[in-house]
Design an enzyme around this catalytic site. Structure first.
Site, PDB file in Angstrom:
ATOM      1  CG  MET A   1      -1.940  -1.142   1.183  1.00  0.00           C
ATOM      2  SD  MET A   1      -2.917  -1.269   2.696  1.00  0.00           S
ATOM      3  CE  MET A   1      -3.551   0.375   2.912  1.00  0.00           C
ATOM      4  CG  HIS A   2       4.201   1.315  -2.637  1.00  0.00           C
ATOM      5  ND1 HIS A   2       5.276   0.945  -1.883  1.00  0.00           N
ATOM      6  CD2 HIS A   2       4.051   0.349  -3.577  1.00  0.00           C
ATOM      7  CE1 HIS A   2       5.776  -0.188  -2.342  1.00  0.00           C
ATOM      8  NE2 HIS A   2       5.046  -0.576  -3.375  1.00  0.00           N
ATOM      9  CG  ASP A   3       1.039   5.983  -4.372  1.00  0.00           C
ATOM     10  OD1 ASP A   3       2.237   6.081  -4.032  1.00  0.00           O
ATOM     11  OD2 ASP A   3       0.679   5.923  -5.555  1.00  0.00           O
TER      12      ASP A   3
END
Ligand code: BDR
Ligand code: CA
Length: 305
Positions: free
Chosen positions: A237-239
């Site tokens: 869940m980078h962003d």
């Protein structure tokens, strides 16, 4: 209320971040700017407008940089995000067009309209941000904070050393990290620890059939990439993790570090500690309560339709 402008290349995890920001009661999502990266800048602007339509909001979107400041452009990340940016889903036509001004000018205009109040949340390559700073260095003193998804101290993802957003435009990233403004870097050191698994996307779809259902459908392609590439049962869940750092900085262990970006060679795009005392200190996230971040994301998406 956090006044947030998201600079983005949507992108599946970008869509997660934009829905989080659009639904969060403490975020006023005052605009979005598009940049090349996961898709072209043109598709990114179209997708940002489609996500705004899906939220039922009228978020202004300005189209931005189509290529990096100096280096030869890399190919778009269609193997990660799909041809149109949202996995296997076909392109959608938004109800309105991007603004008449470009991303860098829109960033400048927005920062001057709300001096000291705007949080810039870049979740793609930093080209528009560096270009805005180049056109108007005064914005450095007027931005409240930048909360950036990008970089990593311990490792990369596109190469052993580089994270994708920095690798796509290392010159822009270096200019942003060299400027005198408050920066929080939410990089791979923390975002790789926050994993949404198939059951999480099921929960999103159940709780919010339209918005969560869209994420669920788009994420199938994204999770196939993570499985094939890293053997993971889920997607990083980078962003959205960067947007959660806006509302919940207490979930993160931040360390003030001076950073520089390697511009060329096999380490191009690496963000590494700098000994140069003239470099500003940046709050770099080195630890995270991953379960708290994920729970926060799911609860906010669950407030959607
Ligand atoms: C970053 O690169 C993009 O593919 C994602 O959207 C995220 O912004 C992760 O390295
Ligand atoms: Ca992104």
């Amino acid at each position: 209320m956090h006044k947030v402008l998201i600079d983005t290349d949507p992108g599946i995890d970008d869509a997660m971040a934009i829905f989080y920001a659009g639904l969060h009661p403490d975020i006023d999502l005052i605009g979005m700017t598009s940049v090349f990266g996961n898709v072209t800048a043109e598709i990114a602007a179209r997708n940002a407008l489609v996500l705004s339509d899906m939220l039922g909001q009228d978020i202004p979107v300005a189209q931005g940089a189509a290529k990096p400041l100096e280096q030869t452009p890399k190919p778009v990340s269609d193997h990660v995000h799909g041809d149109e940016g949202f996995g296997d889903l076909p392109a959608q036509i938004p109800s309105c067009a991007p603004l008449d001004i470009d991303a860098a000018d829109f960033i400048i205009e927005t920062v001057h309209a709300h001096p000291g109040d705007v949080i810039l949340a870049p979740i793609g390559p930093l080209t528009n941000i560096a270009e805005a700073l180049r056109r108007d260095p005064e914005i450095a003193g007027k931005v409240k904070r930048l909360v950036i998804m990008g970089g990593g101290i311990a490792r990369g993802n596109v190469t052993d050393f580089a994270e994708a957003n920095i690798w796509n435009d290392p010159h822009a990233a270096d200019a942003v990290f060299a400027a005198e403004w408050p920066v929080t870097m939410i990089g791979l050191d923390v975002t790789m620890q926050v994993l949404a698994d198939p059951a999480d996307f099921d929960r999103c779809a159940k709780a919010a059939p339209q918005l969560g259902g869209f994420l669920h459908r788009a994420a199938q392609f994204y999770m196939r990439f993570y499985h094939a590439q890293y053997g993971l049962n889920g997607a990083q869940m980078h962003d959205p993790t960067a947007l959660i750092a806006v509302t919940n900085p207490e979930y993160f262990a931040l360390e003030p570090l001076r950073l520089e970006v390697i511009l060329n060679g096999n380490r191009a795009g690496q963000t590494r500690r700098s000994d140069n005392p003239e470099r500003p200190l940046i709050d770099v996230a080195l630890g995270v309560d991953a379960e708290a971040v994920k729970a926060r994301f799911l609860s906010v998406i669950g407030t959607g339709h």
